[in-house]
Write an enzyme that holds these catalytic residues in place. Sequence first.
Site, PDB file in Angstrom:
ATOM      1  N   GLU A 114     -17.010  28.985  13.893  1.00 11.30           N
ATOM      2  CA  GLU A 114     -18.295  29.446  14.365  1.00 11.30           C
ATOM      3  C   GLU A 114     -19.172  28.495  14.930  1.00 11.30           C
ATOM      4  O   GLU A 114     -19.145  27.537  14.644  1.00 11.30           O
ATOM      5  CB  GLU A 114     -18.950  30.051  12.978  1.00 11.30           C
ATOM      6  N   HIS A 171     -21.617  36.701  11.358  1.00 11.31           N
ATOM      7  CA  HIS A 171     -22.110  35.746  10.019  1.00 11.31           C
ATOM      8  C   HIS A 171     -23.258  36.298   9.618  1.00 11.31           C
ATOM      9  O   HIS A 171     -24.260  35.496   9.549  1.00 11.31           O
ATOM     10  CB  HIS A 171     -21.872  34.352  10.151  1.00 11.31           C
TER      11      HIS A 171
HETATM   12  P1  NAD Z   1     -19.562  32.587  -6.638  1.00 11.35           P
HETATM   13  O1  NAD Z   1     -19.229  31.195  -6.881  1.00 11.35           O
HETATM   14  O2  NAD Z   1     -20.450  33.233  -7.631  1.00 11.35           O
HETATM   15  O3  NAD Z   1     -18.218  33.618  -6.866  1.00 11.35           O
HETATM   16  C1  NAD Z   1     -16.983  32.943  -6.374  1.00 11.35           C
HETATM   17  C2  NAD Z   1     -15.803  33.367  -7.164  1.00 11.35           C
HETATM   18  O4  NAD Z   1     -14.677  33.193  -6.854  1.00 11.35           O
HETATM   19  C3  NAD Z   1     -15.971  32.730  -8.685  1.00 11.35           C
HETATM   20  O5  NAD Z   1     -16.131  33.730  -9.505  1.00 11.35           O
HETATM   21  C4  NAD Z   1     -14.734  31.931  -8.631  1.00 11.35           C
HETATM   22  O6  NAD Z   1     -14.133  31.683  -9.932  1.00 11.35           O
HETATM   23  C5  NAD Z   1     -13.791  32.811  -7.501  1.00 11.35           C
HETATM   24  N1  NAD Z   1     -12.706  32.044  -6.984  1.00 11.35           N
HETATM   25  C6  NAD Z   1     -12.452  30.632  -6.620  1.00 11.35           C
HETATM   26  N2  NAD Z   1     -11.487  30.305  -6.299  1.00 11.35           N
HETATM   27  C7  NAD Z   1     -10.723  31.343  -6.389  1.00 11.35           C
HETATM   28  C8  NAD Z   1      -9.438  31.682  -5.982  1.00 11.35           C
HETATM   29  N3  NAD Z   1      -8.565  30.967  -5.404  1.00 11.35           N
HETATM   30  N4  NAD Z   1      -9.004  33.122  -6.323  1.00 11.35           N
HETATM   31  C9  NAD Z   1      -9.809  33.915  -6.503  1.00 11.35           C
HETATM   32  N5  NAD Z   1     -11.055  33.871  -7.136  1.00 11.35           N
HETATM   33  C10 NAD Z   1     -11.340  32.460  -6.778  1.00 11.35           C
HETATM   34  O7  NAD Z   1     -20.003  32.975  -5.148  1.00 11.35           O
HETATM   35  P2  NAD Z   1     -20.713  34.054  -4.626  1.00 11.35           P
HETATM   36  O8  NAD Z   1     -22.255  33.801  -4.280  1.00 11.35           O
HETATM   37  O9  NAD Z   1     -20.443  35.387  -5.338  1.00 11.35           O
HETATM   38  O10 NAD Z   1     -20.128  34.113  -2.926  1.00 11.35           O
HETATM   39  C11 NAD Z   1     -18.786  34.376  -2.645  1.00 11.35           C
HETATM   40  C12 NAD Z   1     -18.530  33.877  -1.068  1.00 11.35           C
HETATM   41  O11 NAD Z   1     -19.192  34.594  -0.355  1.00 11.35           O
HETATM   42  C13 NAD Z   1     -18.748  32.282  -0.878  1.00 11.35           C
HETATM   43  O12 NAD Z   1     -17.702  32.173  -0.087  1.00 11.35           O
HETATM   44  C14 NAD Z   1     -19.766  32.250   0.087  1.00 11.35           C
HETATM   45  O13 NAD Z   1     -19.938  31.126   0.989  1.00 11.35           O
HETATM   46  C15 NAD Z   1     -19.749  33.661   0.845  1.00 11.35           C
HETATM   47  N6  NAD Z   1     -21.078  34.198   1.290  1.00 11.35           N
HETATM   48  C16 NAD Z   1     -21.052  34.830   2.466  1.00 11.35           C
HETATM   49  C17 NAD Z   1     -22.257  35.329   3.240  1.00 11.35           C
HETATM   50  C18 NAD Z   1     -22.382  35.937   4.353  1.00 11.35           C
HETATM   51  O14 NAD Z   1     -23.432  35.935   5.158  1.00 11.35           O
HETATM   52  N7  NAD Z   1     -21.368  36.482   5.069  1.00 11.35           N
HETATM   53  C19 NAD Z   1     -23.565  35.254   2.337  1.00 11.35           C
HETATM   54  C20 NAD Z   1     -23.309  34.631   1.165  1.00 11.35           C
HETATM   55  C21 NAD Z   1     -22.108  34.197   0.499  1.00 11.35           C
END
Ligand code: NAD
Length: 313
Positions: free
Chosen positions: A265, A286
Amino acid sequence: MTDIVITESIDEDALKSVLAGFDIHYDPKLFLRHEDLCRAVADVPALIVRNNTQVNAEVLKHAKKLVAIGRLGVGLDNIDMETCKTRGIAVYPATGANTQSVVEYVIGSIFVLLRRAFFATPDVLAGEFPRAKWQGREVTGKRLGIVGFGAIGRSLGASASALGMEVVGYDPYLKAGDPAWSQPWGKVAALDLDTLLATSDVVSLHVPLTAETKDLIDRKALAKMKRGAILVNAARGGVANEKAVAEALRSGRLGGAAFDVFVEEPLSKEKAQVFADCPNLILTPHVGAGTAEANRRVSFMVAEKIRDHLGGK
Ligand code: NAD
């Protein structure tokens, strides 16, 4: 003396109200100039970034007086957390502030990809009226497999359930009896990944990027999915293998995909060609959290955390 360096865009109201009184170096393009960044952080106690600024060991080495980092978003993969921990640098993500925007991005993608007809504009403009070509599928009654049942996964589950989808999840860090699987809107079946992939009509990824989740959805995993299923990656680039997804779209194994995040990115024109000629594909730069409302919430939340950490001014 500068108190706070801000290397990417922040809501200006948050800057003017919450951080009024601090000496601020605000340069929303600073993340593009590594050497300038290293110089700028040299004597400051606080740094505020989005996801483009690589706060790596080298940057932290220059930031000798750093005590706090604000992250305008939630993923922390651009910050060297190990070094921060060792040096006692506090890191403040905007937990929860952009959840709703990502959920709406995913829900919108699911509707567009299952229904397909929203891509018919060129046909209609060309004076064609191919109704049979654009027959789609309903969202109601479909099974949504959520990979990573954290903040966004749970919130997505609530919205999808309200739309009549059956919600299942895979999250090895939540034990079977964890209260997270019993949401106010219903019980969520905690499945193993293979079962989730084999039985879901839509799979949406919501895990952080780790050694374990890199290429979690590779060629092998895609082969386990229902033929014609939809895949959404609004988590992190690399959780789903881009080449393998492109091949699965072309072969018809996948019925559609939405990618908001990429291994590289910004994605270059050359690298983007991996997706050339893929049917029923949404690519966005993104912007899963890219709404005015989320930007405001994220900016205020992080600005307040940094202000409080520095003891206000
Ligand atoms: P969070 O930490 O609340 O949830 C992540 C979950 O993933 C947790 O429950 C964790 O136990 C689980 N996890 C970790 N490793 C795992 C695995 N190997 N297999 C399955 N589950 C697993 O995070 P969130 O706030 O829900 O964010 C989730 C994702 O979204 C992050 O990667 C974040 O960077 C991404 N995100 C992207 C954007 C975007 O603009 N596209 C915006 C916000 C967040």
